[in-house]
Write an enzyme that holds these catalytic residues in place. Structure first.
Site, PDB file in Angstrom:
ATOM      1  N   ALA A 271      -7.351 -38.472   8.195  1.00  0.00           N
ATOM      2  CA  ALA A 271      -6.882 -39.821   8.531  1.00  0.00           C
ATOM      3  C   ALA A 271      -6.030 -39.813   9.804  1.00  0.00           C
ATOM      4  CB  ALA A 271      -6.090 -40.387   7.364  1.00  0.00           C
ATOM      5  N   HIS A 272      -5.623 -40.995  10.207  1.00  0.00           N
ATOM      6  CA  HIS A 272      -4.888 -41.118  11.477  1.00  0.00           C
ATOM      7  C   HIS A 272      -3.559 -40.372  11.454  1.00  0.00           C
ATOM      8  CE1 HIS A 272      -3.464 -45.433  10.126  1.00  0.00           C
ATOM      9  NE2 HIS A 272      -3.325 -44.554   9.175  1.00  0.00           N
TER      10      HIS A 272
END
EC number: 2.3.1.191
Lengths: 380, 380, 380
Positions: A271-272
């Site tokens: 994920a980011h």
């Protein structure tokens, strides 16, 4: 690798001299020139190797297979040499030697992926070429491609992209604007690299990877959500390998970062703003939520899930399908979950688990009560 | 967004007036024209923001960072304003304001994905165009494309497809026969939309999504299976976002349905005939089996698995990697699994778990026995 | 399927005679020619079927829906016939009959995926053609394509590839050097088949599958890793179906093997040298680590993880999200994990689980102590 490899070539590639079979009982030197010039067609397991294949033995577990092997030669540790019925390459680390030897027998990826492209600009030597770009590729006019670059059919290269010397990008892959692909990077067919992604030298990316897709960010707002535009990028180090179908989101404000030498198996989700330290290895199907930092030299097992905003220190080993919901600050092996068992047992155990807290309270009360009974008995 | 943005532009975009720094001690009006015309290059976290970046503070947790921030201005709640060393934008909901502000600094997706396509038919204004279709796209003669549509290289559009005004479909994506893409939809490179799929307005689909693949249906038959052809379609609402690598199967007879405003993260699997209610959010790697209905405004954590033919009511929150095997009929937070712990502990606990039912029987017997002993002692 | 289908066609396709509605009370023969020539537009569930749709009843659960159905006819078991208000097709296995009937109403995949390709070489009959190859496909000069092959836009076929008669390969798919695609195989858009992959007859592969990517093999070496080149291939049997986004790695030395009739749902990960026995079915999101052998006729639930180097015997059923870390040598149903519960309960139970071994030790001690107390009481 279509030319003939000999046992002598294998010895040269490994940098190890061939040792005669000690258990052969033969007095003659079986590493004589005739043997060294024998053809070797490849590698095989001890059990399946034929008379033109080299095998290896890394653990005691397969000693019986060593004694029965049909291989022309075996890579093994010093302590196993006397059990070998065939000549051997002795090394303290047969597994690394085997890994090294696979490269001698590996197919040439340029040949595999770009071999039938006709549009080659020939260079100085027989193998030299400047660039091998398929005519169907769409390359922005301001993209900069290094020497020796190969670009396959239907590849799309966006504006401002830089591609390092010797990089190879296979059929159908797209590279978004301003992304930078390092030297000797190899990208298999149909990867999707979004804009502002940096990939370090010699990294390998397999099919259907997505790098740089939007991080999952939304602000709740009345009965819906406002999308948080993801303004960061992705920075991938050198010597990274990324398996098929893995997704790496771009950062919200800062970048998502994958360190040097990191190995990501298939279908991993990053994920980011996740940061993964150098030389950490993730097995398939791992998911790591936003802003979590994983240390260096970690080993994350298949299907592990790590929640967001956590810190996992260096040299942590997490076993398969573990759920991590808090920081890990000491090296070691970590796990969660329960072990497989027949469903009928499992149903009973799971039903008990759902009331576990109640049972444990009963247990604790019982403990007090027994202490109390003991006192009463002893007081008499 | 390559033009210069000023702090005044930020104020206008947010619809919030800039408040001078109350802790600066300065008597002068630091929201004077000179400040308002200062350039702002973007957003950053409080800790990393430089003198041309705006930051935000959504929770007390980062108050120390606020006091030390180098940002030009900070978006924050009224109660935090007095701690700000820099001018601030005061709002009850800084997170939403931040979300909104990201749009001011976001790259123009048309520029990113279609900017270097030369085949533009120019329209009235400087930015206007009728359609921007890459010459390598393959579009069926009976497909209908709205105004302002952008189609990237190698896109394949099947027979009878309808594409709404302003929709943008990037490189390599394929859209199957009779599918309908709504207005202002954005599809990133290499998505695969099968036939008879409907996608609502303004929805966003990332790379390597598959929408409309066959549901997994087979009837056992002698020693094999008969494939059940999947005759339904997929209906996706408006304002939906679908992450990279997510798969949504078409229905067996009826359609698979994704409601309005649903947000699906990466690598999610939605089986045939699943229905997901409006504004529900699924984190990455969730899998939902066939015919299950998930309510509205639910939050499903990463890696959750939901069995088939279940009903999950509205406003259910399921934590990461939970296995759901029965209906959930009350709003609330639900979980399963166990928590991470050192492997040596875990091994012992898991071994105990496998015999949990037996231990609990022992406990229950022991409870009776202690009661009996107590009676015997008290009867004396 | 755009032509008109009648109830008579349905009877012919099923090979079952239509039985009049026994509960209609009507004396007349309602399977008369007028009824048999009624148009049937498709299949539907009992609850939703209209007067031109056929439904089916496979379990007692839906008997109430049968009695109220608006279907023109229902496929059902002999014991349910008397409850049917409409004519019925009586069979001991309505689910298989339904599966079979879906094929009558399924869209023609050639029409769907290749119907608007103009470059057809017409053959003898109305439907006959030699090959239907889109002009944008890139096919190596030494690839061999059988009769009736369809190749979509932007497909890339490598050197030495063999494609069997009637195989269909849709837009954007790439097939690596020397791979062999069987007869009547159907590959949806954007699959990536690497080199030296064999796919058996009639198999179906959905979008974004990767078959033949490198197995995940690295030998630790100083502070990094040596890549182990993956020299094996992948062999996929006949009548296999592989869902969207599934990844199957090539073998390290030997091949990865998927047996005949195996059905793989979406987003499954099969590591190198896994072997899956014939007619085994894997639900979505399963991950199987390297060198594990799964038997024949197994059913593996969604999200299951199976560790490497294990052997799972035939006819094993593993429930969703189970973690398998040891061999399974008896047929049966197996599970692990815990069941979903409200988070507040779960937190308490999980906290107890982390100390389960300690509690069980307490329990065992307590048991001894109670036995001791009993003896002391009874000795008095």
């Amino acid at each position: 690798m279509r030319m003939t490899v000999t046992l002598s070539d294998v010895a040269d590639h490994l940098g190890i001299t061939l040792t005669p079979a000690s258990v052969s009982g033969a007095e003659g030197d079986d590493t004589a020139p005739a043997l060294l010039s024998s053809p070797v067609t490849g590698l095989a397991t001890l059990a399946r190797a034929g008379s033109q294949q080299v095998a290896f033995l890394a653990s005691d577990q397969y000693l019986a297979q060593l004694r029965a092997t049909g291989a022309i030669a075996v890579i093994l540790k010093p302590q196993h040499a006397e059990d070998s019925p065939v000549p051997c390459f002795i090394t303290p680390d047969p597994y690394s030697a085997y890994a090294k030897l696979t490269h001698l027998f590996s197919h040439d990826k340029t040949e595999l992926l770009f071999g039938d492209q006709t549009a080659k600009a020939s260079g100085e030597g027989a193998d030299a070429f400047i660039q091998n770009i398929h005519p169907s590729a769409h390359i922005a006019s301001d993209a900069r491609l290094g020497q020796g670059v190969c670009i396959g059919p239907n590849v799309v290269i966006g504006s401002g992209v830089q591609i390092g010397d010797g990089a190879r990008i296979a059929a159908g892959t797209s590279v978004g604007s301003r992304s930078r692909i390092g030297r000797n990077v190899l990208i298999y067919p149909q990867a999707s690299i979004y804009h502002d992604v940096i990939i370090g030298d010699r990294s390998i990316i397999h099919s259907h990877c997505t790098v740089g897709s939007d991080g999952f960010g939304f602000a709740p707002h009345r009965d819906g959500f406002i999308k948080i535009e993801q303004l960061g990028g992705v920075r991938i180090g050198s010597d990274v390998e990324i398996g098929a179908g893995t997704t790496i989101d771009r950062g919200a404000l800062d970048d998502t970062v994958i360190g040097d030498g990191v190995k990501l198996d298939n279908q991993i989700q990053i994920a980011h703003n996740v940061e993964i330290g150098d030389h950490t290895v993730l097995a398939a199907c791992v998911g790591i939520a936003g802003s979590t930092r994983v240390g260096k030299h970690c080993m994350i097992g298949g299907g592990v899930g790590i929640a967001g905003h956590l810190t996992i220190c260096d040299q942590v080993n997490i076993t398969g399908m573990t759920l991590v919901t808090k920081d890990i600050s000491s090296p070691g092996v970590y796990s969660s979950g329960t072990a497989v068992e027949p469903n009928s047992n499992w149903r009973r155990n799971v039903a008990r688990f759902r009331q576990l807290d109640g049972y444990i309270r009963t247990l604790i009360n019982l403990e007090k009560e027994v202490r109390d009974l003991r006192e009463r008995i002893e007081q008499r």
